[in-house]
Motif scaffolding. Structure first.
Motif, PDB file in Angstrom:
ATOM      1  N   CYS A  75       0.824  -1.218   0.000  1.00  0.00           N
ATOM      2  CA  CYS A  75       0.000   0.000   0.000  1.00  0.00           C
ATOM      3  C   CYS A  75       0.858   1.268   0.000  1.00  0.00           C
ATOM      4  O   CYS A  75       0.988   1.924  -1.018  1.00  0.00           O
ATOM      5  N   GLU A  76       1.469   1.604   1.143  1.00  0.00           N
ATOM      6  CA  GLU A  76       2.191   2.872   1.263  1.00  0.00           C
ATOM      7  C   GLU A  76       2.980   2.901   2.558  1.00  0.00           C
ATOM      8  O   GLU A  76       2.905   1.974   3.376  1.00  0.00           O
ATOM      9  N   ASN A 133       4.491   7.494  -0.436  1.00  0.00           N
ATOM     10  CA  ASN A 133       4.097   6.465  -1.396  1.00  0.00           C
ATOM     11  C   ASN A 133       5.340   5.628  -1.705  1.00  0.00           C
ATOM     12  O   ASN A 133       6.465   6.072  -1.478  1.00  0.00           O
ATOM     13  N   THR A 135       4.009   1.215  -8.991  1.00  0.00           N
ATOM     14  CA  THR A 135       3.538   1.741  -7.709  1.00  0.00           C
ATOM     15  C   THR A 135       2.108   1.295  -7.501  1.00  0.00           C
ATOM     16  O   THR A 135       1.357   1.114  -8.476  1.00  0.00           O
ATOM     17  N   CYS A 182      -3.938   3.806  -0.631  1.00  0.00           N
ATOM     18  CA  CYS A 182      -2.861   4.771  -0.456  1.00  0.00           C
ATOM     19  C   CYS A 182      -3.321   6.188  -0.796  1.00  0.00           C
ATOM     20  O   CYS A 182      -4.314   6.389  -1.484  1.00  0.00           O
ATOM     21  N   ARG A 220       4.080  11.542  -5.916  1.00  0.00           N
ATOM     22  CA  ARG A 220       3.760  10.311  -6.645  1.00  0.00           C
ATOM     23  C   ARG A 220       3.197  10.643  -8.019  1.00  0.00           C
ATOM     24  O   ARG A 220       3.641  10.097  -9.036  1.00  0.00           O
TER      25      ARG A 220
END
Length: 290
Positions: free
Chosen positions: A174-175, A180, A191, A198, A204
């Motif tokens: 996730c993050e 991120n 990503t 996230c 990002r």
């Protein structure tokens, strides 16, 4: 003069009492915020941050937000702060309320603080034992209800790290608590999608846009494509990782769970692309709504 504080339309003494003890931002974390890097005396990507602040306020039902007033506050605080400023924090609370989850009648409060805090020089991360709830009522909102992140950062610090990387409730990557994450493997950079829970990070988004424009193979994965176990590949040297945020920019994950890691070649290229583009455009226009 650092720090500098601006509250609801005027510069104020940052040491003087200014927020009511009944303010819901203080009592229940009922607010939203943005943190911006200062580049050459300018709040970087201010328009994009204001748009996300509006989105967060709308999701939290705190708005409508006067973005022009917030922009004025940022500019006045930066003018007062001078050349040593490095960071801007914008906080919007729902205003005074009862000692319960129910809100009062407002009005909301807007605070801008300019400081000279140093940006993190490196990223030493650990895997968090807790997960991000992608089904939360405030998933994807930059809320001042940050207690779970504070707990995870304290956990990271107890392990000699400064960031914690988490999965969502499905076990998908996730993050981080304030970042991120990007993974380099199999000749590309990927990503997690926003559906993972996230935050739609400003850095990002710009890294994705500017990277693609420069021919860097970077993309958002499909939901569930990145399991948390991809970090085992990072530890094994089969993949590399970087985090992004307004203060870290694009930053190599130097250590994960106590293991030193080499930077990814493509991630280093993406970092260079981001730095050059950011220097050339201090307030990149937000993407057009579809």
């Amino acid at each position: 003069m650092i720090p500098v504080a601006w509250l609801d339309g005027a510069l104020v003494d940052p040491e003087a009492p200014a927020i009511s003890p009944l303010d819901h931002g203080f009592t229940v974390g009922d607010g939203v915020f943005e943190t911006l890097e200062v580049r050459r005396g300018v709040a970087f990507a201010l328009t994009r941050h204001l748009r996300r602040l509006e989105y967060s306020a709308d999701r939290m039902a705190i708005g409508p937000l006067d973005s022009d007033l917030v922009r004025t506050g940022v500019e006045e605080a930066l003018d007062e702060a001078g050349e040593t400023a490095t960071r801007v924090r914008i906080t919007v609370s729902s205003g005074p309320g009862p000692m319960s989850s129910a809100r009062g009648d407002g009005p909301h409060r807007i605070a801008v603080v300019v400081s000279d805090g140093a940006a993190p020089e490196r990223c030493r991360a650990v895997r968090s034992p807790w997960r991000r709830n992608e089904r939360s009522a405030i998933a994807g909102v930059k809320s001042t209800s940050y207690a779970e992140n504070a707990v995870m950062v304290a956990y990271a610090a107890s392990k000699g790290a400064d960031e914690a990387i988490m999965a969502n409730t499905h076990g998908h990557l996730c993050e981080g608590t304030g970042t991120n994450i990007f993974i380099e493997r199999d000749g590309e950079i990927v990503t997690p999608p926003l559906a993972s829970g996230c935050l739609a990070g400003i850095t990002r988004g710009l890294a994705l846009e500017w990277g693609a424009r420069a021919g860097v193979p970077v993309r958002v994965t499909a939901p569930g494509e990145l399991e948390m176990s991809v970090l085992d590949e990072v530890l094994g040297g089969k993949a590399a990782a970087a985090v992004t945020s307004s203060t870290r920019r694009v930053q190599h994950v130097q250590m994960l769970d106590g293991v030193e890691l080499a930077p990814g070649r493509l991630l280093e290229r993406l970092r260079g692309v981001f730095e050059a583009a950011a220097d050339a455009d201090l307030d990149p226009a937000p993407p057009r709504s579809k």
